[in-house]
Structures are given as structure tokens and as C-alpha cells.
Motif scaffolding. Structure first.
Motif, PDB file in Angstrom:
ATOM      1  N   VAL A  70       0.862  -1.171   0.000  1.00 44.65           N
ATOM      2  CA  VAL A  70       0.000   0.000   0.000  1.00 44.65           C
ATOM      3  C   VAL A  70       0.902   1.225   0.000  1.00 44.65           C
ATOM      4  CG1 VAL A  70      -0.193  -0.094   2.525  1.00 44.65           C
ATOM      5  CG2 VAL A  70      -1.829   1.272   1.204  1.00 44.65           C
ATOM      6  N   ARG A  71       0.553   2.207  -0.833  1.00 44.42           N
ATOM      7  CA  ARG A  71       1.354   3.422  -0.972  1.00 44.42           C
ATOM      8  C   ARG A  71       0.431   4.627  -0.760  1.00 44.42           C
ATOM      9  NH1 ARG A  71       3.145   3.082  -6.456  1.00 44.42           N
ATOM     10  NH2 ARG A  71       1.021   3.718  -6.888  1.00 44.42           N
ATOM     11  N   ARG A  72       0.765   5.455   0.194  1.00 46.29           N
ATOM     12  CA  ARG A  72      -0.039   6.661   0.468  1.00 46.29           C
ATOM     13  C   ARG A  72       0.202   7.690  -0.632  1.00 46.29           C
ATOM     14  NH1 ARG A  72      -1.363   8.271   5.825  1.00 46.29           N
ATOM     15  NH2 ARG A  72      -3.224   9.602   5.748  1.00 46.29           N
ATOM     16  N   MET A  73      -0.838   8.360  -1.080  1.00 42.56           N
ATOM     17  CA  MET A  73      -0.757   9.338  -2.154  1.00 42.56           C
ATOM     18  C   MET A  73      -1.387  10.659  -1.718  1.00 42.56           C
ATOM     19  SD  MET A  73       0.747   7.722  -4.664  1.00 42.56           S
ATOM     20  CE  MET A  73       0.395   8.782  -6.081  1.00 42.56           C
ATOM     21  N   ASP A  74      -1.031  11.741  -2.420  1.00 37.12           N
ATOM     22  CA  ASP A  74      -1.636  13.044  -2.157  1.00 37.12           C
ATOM     23  C   ASP A  74      -2.468  13.520  -3.343  1.00 37.12           C
ATOM     24  OD1 ASP A  74       0.439  13.533  -3.883  1.00 37.12           O
ATOM     25  OD2 ASP A  74       1.474  14.986  -2.595  1.00 37.12           O
ATOM     26  N   TRP A  75      -2.840  12.641  -4.237  1.00 43.50           N
ATOM     27  CA  TRP A  75      -3.748  12.933  -5.345  1.00 43.50           C
ATOM     28  C   TRP A  75      -4.421  11.634  -5.769  1.00 43.50           C
ATOM     29  CZ3 TRP A  75      -2.958  10.666 -10.185  1.00 43.50           C
ATOM     30  CH2 TRP A  75      -1.700  10.091 -10.410  1.00 43.50           C
ATOM     31  N   PRO A  76      -5.616  11.694  -6.381  1.00 42.56           N
ATOM     32  CA  PRO A  76      -6.266  12.871  -6.946  1.00 42.56           C
ATOM     33  C   PRO A  76      -6.925  13.782  -5.920  1.00 42.56           C
ATOM     34  CG  PRO A  76      -7.686  10.988  -7.235  1.00 42.56           C
ATOM     35  CD  PRO A  76      -6.392  10.465  -6.665  1.00 42.56           C
ATOM     36  N   GLY A  77      -7.145  13.287  -4.693  1.00 40.80           N
ATOM     37  CA  GLY A  77      -7.627  14.139  -3.621  1.00 40.80           C
ATOM     38  C   GLY A  77      -6.489  14.428  -2.662  1.00 40.80           C
ATOM     39  N   PRO A  78      -6.735  15.289  -1.665  1.00 41.61           N
ATOM     40  CA  PRO A  78      -5.666  15.590  -0.697  1.00 41.61           C
ATOM     41  C   PRO A  78      -5.143  14.364   0.034  1.00 41.61           C
ATOM     42  CG  PRO A  78      -7.458  17.192  -0.519  1.00 41.61           C
ATOM     43  CD  PRO A  78      -7.944  16.107  -1.428  1.00 41.61           C
ATOM     44  N   ASP A  79      -5.987  13.334   0.175  1.00 45.25           N
ATOM     45  CA  ASP A  79      -5.530  12.087   0.785  1.00 45.25           C
ATOM     46  C   ASP A  79      -6.043  10.919  -0.053  1.00 45.25           C
ATOM     47  OD1 ASP A  79      -4.280  10.337   2.464  1.00 45.25           O
ATOM     48  OD2 ASP A  79      -5.412  10.869   4.253  1.00 45.25           O
ATOM     49  N   ALA A  80      -5.167   9.956  -0.272  1.00 44.44           N
ATOM     50  CA  ALA A  80      -5.511   8.784  -1.071  1.00 44.44           C
ATOM     51  C   ALA A  80      -4.464   7.706  -0.807  1.00 44.44           C
ATOM     52  CB  ALA A  80      -5.560   9.131  -2.560  1.00 44.44           C
TER      53      ALA A  80
END
Length: 364
Positions: free
Chosen positions: A174-184
Motif C-alpha cells: 500500500v502506498r499513500r498518495m496526495d492525489w487525486p484528492g488531498p488524501d488517497a
């Protein structure tokens, strides 16, 4: 079908062919967007390609080929990166996950054969083994402010943001992302457990959603997508990939000369902007359609979306000298519609010359 009053249906958007292999929606794309904005939703993005790179020299080897600084990328960390041609034009975009013994690169649907072919040609004597892992791993994306709560309820340890990477129970990451929303978060799950993970995440509180909702939020966030928001002339500076996917001070890689020259001596010829479309009952423009000013082409349309709050919007590459308040149209034939640049997406040029140019002027 959901419809804006007097406008086109959200499920008939043009230019979504890259995502035909997965569901575009799960019943109501606008409701799915709202879930992503206010709660959490999960999207099947299992059509994305995945490359695994193993071997003790994997980070140093990738560092020589990619635009991002990865030679010292810590374990359990991710980033984004590009592959450029010799003239600095973007060929491939990938999201990276470094697990400590393998680096996973997930990329656009259909791009693995060409990207993997390039990587394999560059192995030489390096102790690395790049391979196609698309048949092994599938991408699911959870988007929304409730992403951490959903992951926890699904039994997933939540990585730190942004780009933290952790292993999943039963395999995958699992990889935390900052797009397409502020948290993903992107989950690369075993492909034979895709349905199980889908049920696990929806059971943990994520609304089932399709790619139309994901793409609409990506447009709102002004995050470009390769092949849709780019063409064969696109350089990283034009679409905002400097910093997120390109490290300006790292060592040599193919195309670096163009990247450095534009950063130090000039400005890119185009910029990525968000357009608001006054489409009414008309058919929406398609990716690749021209953006026109006084009948002359000044740009190209990229991703087109129907946003749950903003209505019809699109990303577009326009010439740098196009002012923010220019009267523009977009589209061809029966798809022509007036458009306006969103001022929040327009970063005006400053009078101060770039660093390299300033140094030249100082010497003179």
C-alpha cells in the motif's frame, strides 16, 4: 443517467478509451465524486501496468535512467518519476514504491512493453532484474479524507503521508498518495485476490466508484496524465512534473540537458491550465482538440470531466503567452464551446529572469 441541467451526461465523456478495461462508474459518477471529496471511495485501476525491479543495484541503476532522485530512496517510500527522450520530451510516467527488496513501478495501461523493453536494454552488467509484474499485481485506489479510517478498518497498517509504502497482509503493498484528492492510497494487491480486496475495502466503508470520478478529481487537482494531457512535444516543465517527478539537481539521465536548460535559461513554451467549459447542450470537446483564440490554435485539450461542483472542466496545454482572461474556444466541428481559464490554475510569469539567464545578464 446523471446530467447537469441542460448539459451532456457525465457517463458519455469523450476520450476515456484508456480506461475501457475497468468500470467507468458504479451507478452514479457524481455521487461517487462526492464520496471521494467528503468520505472515501475505492476505484478499480487494475488495468494499469506494473513492473518489478529486483537486484542489489536496483536503486542506483534506476537513478541513472529516471528523472527522480532514487539512489538513496529509503525503504518503504514511494515517489513519481519519468523517462524522457534525448530531447527532454516525456515518454513514460510512473509511480514508484520501494519495498526494501523490490522497486515497483506502476504506469499507464499498455505502456509496460515499451518501458520494460527500454529498461531491459539498459541492464548491461548491472545486478538488476526488471520484469513485467502486471499479471501478479493489480492496482486499487482509495480516495478521500476517510482513507486512513478505511485502511485501518480493512486491517491495513496506514503508511505515513505522502508516499509512505508498507506491505499488505497476504502480499502486495500500500502506498499513500496526495492525489487525486488531498488524501488517497494505492494498493498493489495480488491479482488473484482483487475481488477479495474490493469486498474488504467496501466493507470497511469505502464507496464503490469508477474511473470517471477518479479522473474528475484528478482534473480538479490539476494533475496531468500521460497520453491524455500530453503530446509528443511535452516537456516536464509544461505540466507541473518538476519537483513531483523530476529532481533538478540529480546526476545525468537522458534528456537532462533540456530539463536544465529550460529551468536555468528560459521558460517552457506552454503551460497546463484548468478550463471551465460553457458547453450547454453541446457535445464536449475531446482530448487533442484545439484550444482557439480568434480562430487560431493556441493549445490542445487534455482530460475532459464533469465535476460534481464545477460542471464541465478540462485540462489543457496552452501557449505561454495566452493571457488568463483571453476569450477562448475549444473543440472541433460540433464540439466547439467557449472556455475560460481558471485563474487559480494560472501562475503568471515574474519579471525576474531564470537563474541561469540572470547570471548571463550579470556577466554582461
Amino acid at each position: 443517467m446523471p446530467r447537469r441541467s441542460g448539459g451532456p451526461t457525465v457517463t458519455d465523456l469523450p476520450g476515456t478509451g484508456n480506461d475501457e478495461a475497468v468500470p467507468p462508474h458504479r451507478g452514479d459518477p457524481l455521487v461517487e465524486q462526492r464520496a471521494m471529496s467528503r468520505g472515501a471511495a475505492v476505484v478499480d485501476r487494475s488495468h494499469r501496468g506494473v513492473i518489478a525491479v529486483a537486484g542489489p543495484e536496483r536503486l542506483g541503476w534506476l537513478h541513472l535512467l529516471l528523472t527522480q532522485h532514487v539512489s538513496e530512496l529509503p525503504a518503504d517510500t514511494g515517489t513519481e518519476a519519468l523517462v524522457l527522450d534525448i530531447n527532454g520530451r516525456v515518454l513514460h510516467h510512473m509511480v514508484v514504491a520501494n519495498t526494501g527488496d523490490t522497486v515497483f513501478l506502476d504506469t499507464e495501461p499498455g505502456d509496460v512493453p515499451e518501458l520494460l523493453g527500454y529498461l531491459q536494454k539498459m541492464v548491461f552488467w548491472s545486478k538488476v532484474v526488471p520484469r513485467d509484474a502486471t499479471a501478479e499485481l493489480a492496482v486499487l485506489s482509495v480516495v478521500g479524507p476517510d482513507t486512513p479510517a478505511v485502511l485501518s478498518a480493512a486491517g491495513v497498517v496506514v503508511p505515513e503521508r505522502p508516499h509512505g509504502v508498507l506491505g499488505l497482509p497476504g502480499g502486495g503493498v500500500v502506498r499513500r498518495m496526495d492525489w487525486p484528492g488531498p488524501d488517497a492510497a494505492d494498493l498493489l494487491v495480488p491479482r488473484d485476490a482483487l475481488d477479495t480486496w474490493w469486498e474488504r475495502l467496501t466493507g470497511a466503508g469505502a464507496r464503490a466508484a469508477g474511473t470517471l470520478a477518479f479522473e474528475a478529481l484528478r482534473v480538479e487537482a490539476q494533475r496531468p496524465r500521460l497520453h491524455v494531457d500530453t503530446d509528443d512535444r511535452t516537456i516536464p516543465h509544461e505540466v507541473g512534473w518538476i519537483g513531483t517527478a523530476v529532481h533538478l539537481t540529480k546526476g545525468c539521465y537522458r534528456g537532462q540537458e533540456t530539463v536544465a536548460r529550460v529551468a536555468n535559461l528560459g521558460r517552457p513554451p506552454r503551460r497546463l491550465v484548468l478550463l471551465h467549459l460553457d458547453s450547454g447542450d453541446e457535445t464536449l470537446p475531446e482530448p487533442g482538440d484545439p484550444v482557439l483564440r480568434d480562430g487560431r490554435a493556441v493549445g490542445r485539450v487534455g482530460t475532459v470531466a464533469l465535476h460534481h461542483e464545477q460542471g464541465p472542466v478540462a485540462l489543457a496545454l496552452v501557449k505561454r503567452n495566452v493571457p488568463v482572461d483571453a476569450e477562448l474556444t475549444a473543440g472541433e466541428e460540433d464540439r466547439v464551446t467557449p472556455v475560460a481559464i481558471d485563474p487559480s490554475s494560472f501562475v503568471p510569469d515574474v519579471d525576474t529572469p531564470p537563474p541561469g539567464r540572470a547570471a548571463q545578464l550579470g556577466i554582461r
